[in-house]
Design a protein around this motif. Structure first.
Motif, PDB file in Angstrom:
ATOM      1  N   ASN A 100      17.054  32.046 -21.270  1.00  0.00           N
ATOM      2  CA  ASN A 100      16.173  33.134 -20.892  1.00  0.00           C
ATOM      3  C   ASN A 100      16.199  34.287 -21.876  1.00  0.00           C
ATOM      4  O   ASN A 100      15.436  35.229 -21.748  1.00  0.00           O
ATOM      5  CB  ASN A 100      16.526  33.659 -19.490  1.00  0.00           C
ATOM      6  CG  ASN A 100      16.140  32.683 -18.408  1.00  0.00           C
ATOM      7  OD1 ASN A 100      15.239  31.878 -18.590  1.00  0.00           O
ATOM      8  ND2 ASN A 100      16.840  32.738 -17.302  1.00  0.00           N
ATOM      9  N   ASN A 101      17.112  34.233 -22.841  1.00  0.00           N
ATOM     10  CA  ASN A 101      17.196  35.325 -23.825  1.00  0.00           C
ATOM     11  C   ASN A 101      15.981  35.303 -24.726  1.00  0.00           C
ATOM     12  O   ASN A 101      15.500  34.257 -25.132  1.00  0.00           O
ATOM     13  CB  ASN A 101      18.469  35.168 -24.672  1.00  0.00           C
ATOM     14  CG  ASN A 101      19.721  35.330 -23.836  1.00  0.00           C
ATOM     15  OD1 ASN A 101      19.672  35.845 -22.731  1.00  0.00           O
ATOM     16  ND2 ASN A 101      20.827  34.858 -24.370  1.00  0.00           N
ATOM     17  N   ASN A 102      15.476  36.476 -25.064  1.00  0.00           N
ATOM     18  CA  ASN A 102      14.305  36.591 -25.918  1.00  0.00           C
ATOM     19  C   ASN A 102      14.698  36.836 -27.368  1.00  0.00           C
ATOM     20  O   ASN A 102      14.137  37.670 -28.045  1.00  0.00           O
ATOM     21  CB  ASN A 102      13.379  37.704 -25.420  1.00  0.00           C
ATOM     22  CG  ASN A 102      12.762  37.376 -24.100  1.00  0.00           C
ATOM     23  OD1 ASN A 102      12.530  36.204 -23.799  1.00  0.00           O
ATOM     24  ND2 ASN A 102      12.489  38.386 -23.306  1.00  0.00           N
ATOM     25  N   ASP A 103      15.685  36.109 -27.849  1.00  0.00           N
ATOM     26  CA  ASP A 103      16.150  36.296 -29.235  1.00  0.00           C
ATOM     27  C   ASP A 103      15.208  35.638 -30.207  1.00  0.00           C
ATOM     28  O   ASP A 103      14.670  34.641 -30.047  1.00  0.00           O
ATOM     29  CB  ASP A 103      17.559  35.681 -29.415  1.00  0.00           C
ATOM     30  CG  ASP A 103      18.580  36.422 -28.547  1.00  0.00           C
ATOM     31  OD1 ASP A 103      18.292  37.550 -28.134  1.00  0.00           O
ATOM     32  OD2 ASP A 103      19.652  35.837 -28.316  1.00  0.00           O
ATOM     33  N   MET A 133      11.169  28.876 -31.968  1.00  0.00           N
ATOM     34  CA  MET A 133      11.011  27.448 -31.743  1.00  0.00           C
ATOM     35  C   MET A 133      12.250  26.850 -31.093  1.00  0.00           C
ATOM     36  O   MET A 133      12.151  25.995 -30.245  1.00  0.00           O
ATOM     37  CB  MET A 133      10.707  26.762 -33.082  1.00  0.00           C
ATOM     38  CG  MET A 133      10.422  25.298 -32.966  1.00  0.00           C
ATOM     39  SD  MET A 133       8.889  25.031 -32.088  1.00  0.00           S
ATOM     40  CE  MET A 133       8.626  23.334 -32.411  1.00  0.00           C
ATOM     41  N   GLY A 134      13.435  27.347 -31.492  1.00  0.00           N
ATOM     42  CA  GLY A 134      14.670  26.845 -30.901  1.00  0.00           C
ATOM     43  C   GLY A 134      14.770  27.161 -29.426  1.00  0.00           C
ATOM     44  O   GLY A 134      15.292  26.371 -28.651  1.00  0.00           O
ATOM     45  N   GLY A 135      14.262  28.346 -29.029  1.00  0.00           N
ATOM     46  CA  GLY A 135      14.270  28.719 -27.620  1.00  0.00           C
ATOM     47  C   GLY A 135      13.379  27.814 -26.789  1.00  0.00           C
ATOM     48  O   GLY A 135      13.718  27.447 -25.666  1.00  0.00           O
ATOM     49  N   PHE A 136      12.226  27.425 -27.348  1.00  0.00           N
ATOM     50  CA  PHE A 136      11.312  26.521 -26.653  1.00  0.00           C
ATOM     51  C   PHE A 136      11.968  25.159 -26.439  1.00  0.00           C
ATOM     52  O   PHE A 136      11.898  24.585 -25.349  1.00  0.00           O
ATOM     53  CB  PHE A 136      10.002  26.378 -27.437  1.00  0.00           C
ATOM     54  CG  PHE A 136       9.046  25.385 -26.838  1.00  0.00           C
ATOM     55  CD1 PHE A 136       8.352  25.699 -25.677  1.00  0.00           C
ATOM     56  CD2 PHE A 136       8.855  24.141 -27.415  1.00  0.00           C
ATOM     57  CE1 PHE A 136       7.483  24.783 -25.108  1.00  0.00           C
ATOM     58  CE2 PHE A 136       7.987  23.229 -26.860  1.00  0.00           C
ATOM     59  CZ  PHE A 136       7.298  23.549 -25.699  1.00  0.00           C
ATOM     60  N   LEU A 137      12.615  24.638 -27.486  1.00  0.00           N
ATOM     61  CA  LEU A 137      13.284  23.338 -27.363  1.00  0.00           C
ATOM     62  C   LEU A 137      14.412  23.389 -26.346  1.00  0.00           C
ATOM     63  O   LEU A 137      14.599  22.439 -25.577  1.00  0.00           O
ATOM     64  CB  LEU A 137      13.800  22.884 -28.728  1.00  0.00           C
ATOM     65  CG  LEU A 137      12.737  22.536 -29.759  1.00  0.00           C
ATOM     66  CD1 LEU A 137      13.381  22.192 -31.097  1.00  0.00           C
ATOM     67  CD2 LEU A 137      11.867  21.402 -29.275  1.00  0.00           C
TER      68      LEU A 137
END
Length: 118
Positions: free
Chosen positions: A115-118, A1-5
């Motif tokens: 762009n990281n997939n973490d 969710m943090g990556g989306f934000l």
């Protein structure tokens, strides 16, 4: 969710920078409008774009993928109809907005690590 934000924030910043470069043909009223635009573009790219690509597959293949620029411009014009405070002066400006925003978004995403997939 943090990556989306993070991606939404980066896209909103990219939209603001792109608008600054393409003034007065493209207009965004505020950063809140840019956030809403980024969210609407994410939804349109997830829901509408795959259908458009599927329906226009023969034309896309015939033009060696260049028709995808047209699809991107249509998505931008659709977002301009949906998001209050976001205006684009026409199809060609929408296409240029799409291209410039994609470049700026890529640079900002790589700098922010979005762009990281973490």
């Amino acid at each position: 969710m943090g990556g989306f934000l993070l991606r939404i924030l980066v896209s909103a910043l990219a939209a603001m920078l792109t608008t600054y470069l393409l003034k007065p043909a493209v207009k965004i009223d505020s950063f809140v409008t840019a956030l809403l635009l980024a969210l609407v573009l994410a939804l349109l790219n997830a829901l509408v774009r795959p259908l458009l690509v599927l329906f226009t597959l023969p034309v896309t293949l015939l033009t060696l993928g260049l028709f995808l620029f047209v699809i991107n411009a249509v998505i931008i014009l659709l977002a301009a109809k949906i998001v209050p405070g976001f205006k684009v002066d026409g199809f060609w400006w929408a296409m240029l907005f799409s291209i410039v925003m994609t470049i700026i978004n890529s640079v900002l995403s790589s700098l922010a690590g979005a762009n990281n997939n973490d």
